[in-house]
Design a protein around this motif. Structure first.
Motif, PDB file in Angstrom:
ATOM      1  N   TYR A   1       9.753  28.848  10.550  1.00 55.39           N
ATOM      2  CA  TYR A   1       9.552  29.778   9.434  1.00 55.39           C
ATOM      3  C   TYR A   1       8.381  30.696   9.800  1.00 55.39           C
ATOM      4  O   TYR A   1       7.286  30.210  10.121  1.00 55.39           O
TER       5      TYR A   1
ATOM      6  N   THR B   1       4.489  29.896   9.740  1.00 55.39           N
ATOM      7  CA  THR B   1       4.093  29.093   8.577  1.00 55.39           C
ATOM      8  C   THR B   1       4.548  27.644   8.653  1.00 55.39           C
ATOM      9  O   THR B   1       3.914  26.756   8.085  1.00 55.39           O
TER      10      THR B   1
ATOM     11  N   ARG C   1       6.712  35.081   9.453  1.00 52.89           N
ATOM     12  CA  ARG C   1       6.744  36.389   8.808  1.00 52.89           C
ATOM     13  C   ARG C   1       5.801  37.326   9.549  1.00 52.89           C
ATOM     14  O   ARG C   1       4.871  36.889  10.246  1.00 52.89           O
TER      15      ARG C   1
ATOM     16  N   GLU D   1       9.104  36.237   4.532  1.00 52.22           N
ATOM     17  CA  GLU D   1       9.238  35.113   5.467  1.00 52.22           C
ATOM     18  C   GLU D   1      10.681  34.999   5.927  1.00 52.22           C
ATOM     19  O   GLU D   1      11.620  35.100   5.122  1.00 52.22           O
TER      20      GLU D   1
END
Length: 326
Positions: free
Chosen positions: A89, A156, A91, A64
């Protein structure tokens, strides 16, 4: 000459062996192309490729990452200019899509987040941007996650950090807050005065009620005491009259016995009755509701003689009655 050729072969062979080994660190992945087209993805650990044919075109992390969004000027629904910055955030979940579907992934992410922030802020008024921050974060997260899914990216979390209005708007907000605080202070002051007045009136009413109840109880107790005193006085007077009647009866009985035994006792009885008559007049004169009796002193002997005659007849009648009874 043969030795030189052998050294060249060994060098080329060692270079080929070294070029066929790829070591990928934990948390990373690598993409391999064969003759210019995508071939495979290298996982963390030891991997082998064909030298001079396979080529590692990209190697990146799947952990992440944090994307810092710079301040962006936005216009709210009520036409107020503000500056908003955020942090995202995210990934990579599919390295192949992240490399082949978009040319510059991070730049595309930044522009997409800025566009979504401007879109969401344009649908809200200024006051809502401060009170509905968590809802804005959820909307941005949902929209960005859907928009970045073709790029193999998973968003996220999205957090708005600062929402800064312009200087003029801040001054207006400070004036508004100052007026609001003064209004609340005035309301609290008036409510305090009202509660104090209500408590004071309630206290006075309760005091008056308690005072009235106390006076009522006092009157009731006083009336009960007076009633008991009257009853006790009446009982005492009754008992006194009973005792007096008993005494009179006993004295009459004694006098009757004396008259029977002594012939001269009737004259003494006449005198006693006359004295009793005079004593009755004195008692009547002492009474609050008495009336004045005027008696001529010269008529006292005649009055006594009349009383004597009445008394003399009475004992004789009593004696005759007793004789008849015997």
């Amino acid at each position: 000459m043969d030795q030189l050729f052998l050294l060249i072969v060994l060098a080329l062979g060692g270079s080929a062996v070294a070029g066929s080994v790829r070591v990928v660190s934990q948390g990373n992945e690598a993409l391999v192309e064969r003759l210019g087209s995508y071939n495979k993805k290298l996982e963390p650990g030891l991997n082998f490729v064909i030298p001079f044919i396979d080529k590692t075109v990209y190697q990146g992390t799947i952990r992440e990452k944090v994307l810092d969004i710079p301040p962006q000027k936005c216009i709210t629904r009520d036409n107020v200019g503000i500056e908003v910055d955020a942090v995202v955030y995210w990934r990579i979940v599919d390295m192949e899509k992240a490399w082949y579907k978009v040319e510059n992934l991070q730049s595309a992410m930044v522009n997409l987040v800025l566009t979504q922030i401007r879109s969401e802020m344009g649908q809200l008024e200024l006051d809502q941007t401060f009170t509905a921050r968590s809802q804005i974060n959820e909307l941005l997260l949902r929209d960005l996650d859907i928009a970045t899914d073709p790029w193999g990216v998973k968003v996220t979390r999205v957090e708005l950090r600062d929402i800064i209005p312009s200087q003029a708007v801040r001054e207006s907000m400070e004036l508004q807050m100052s007026a609001e605080r003064r209004r609340r202070a005035a309301i609290l002051n008036s409510e305090g005065e009202r509660e104090a007045a209500v408590n004071s009136a309630r206290g006075k009413a309760e005091a008056q009620i308690l005072d009235a109840e106390a006076r009522q109880k006092s009157v009731i107790l006083q009336a009960e005491a007076e009633q008991k005193a009257i009853v006790l006085k009446a009982q005492a007077e009754r008992q006194q009259q009973v005792l007096k009647a008993q005494a009179i009866a006993e004295s009459a009985e004694i006098i009757a016995q004396k008259i029977d035994s002594n012939s001269t006792a009737s004259a003494a009885l006449e005198v006693l009755l006359a004295l009793g008559y005079l004593d009755m007049g004195s008692t009547i004169g002492k009474s609050d509701s008495s009336k004045v009796m005027f008696i001529d002193p010269r008529s006292i002997p005649a009055t006594l003689e009349g009383i004597r005659s009445i008394v003399s007849d009475s004992p004789q009648s009593a004696v005759n009655g007793q004789s008849a009874g015997f």
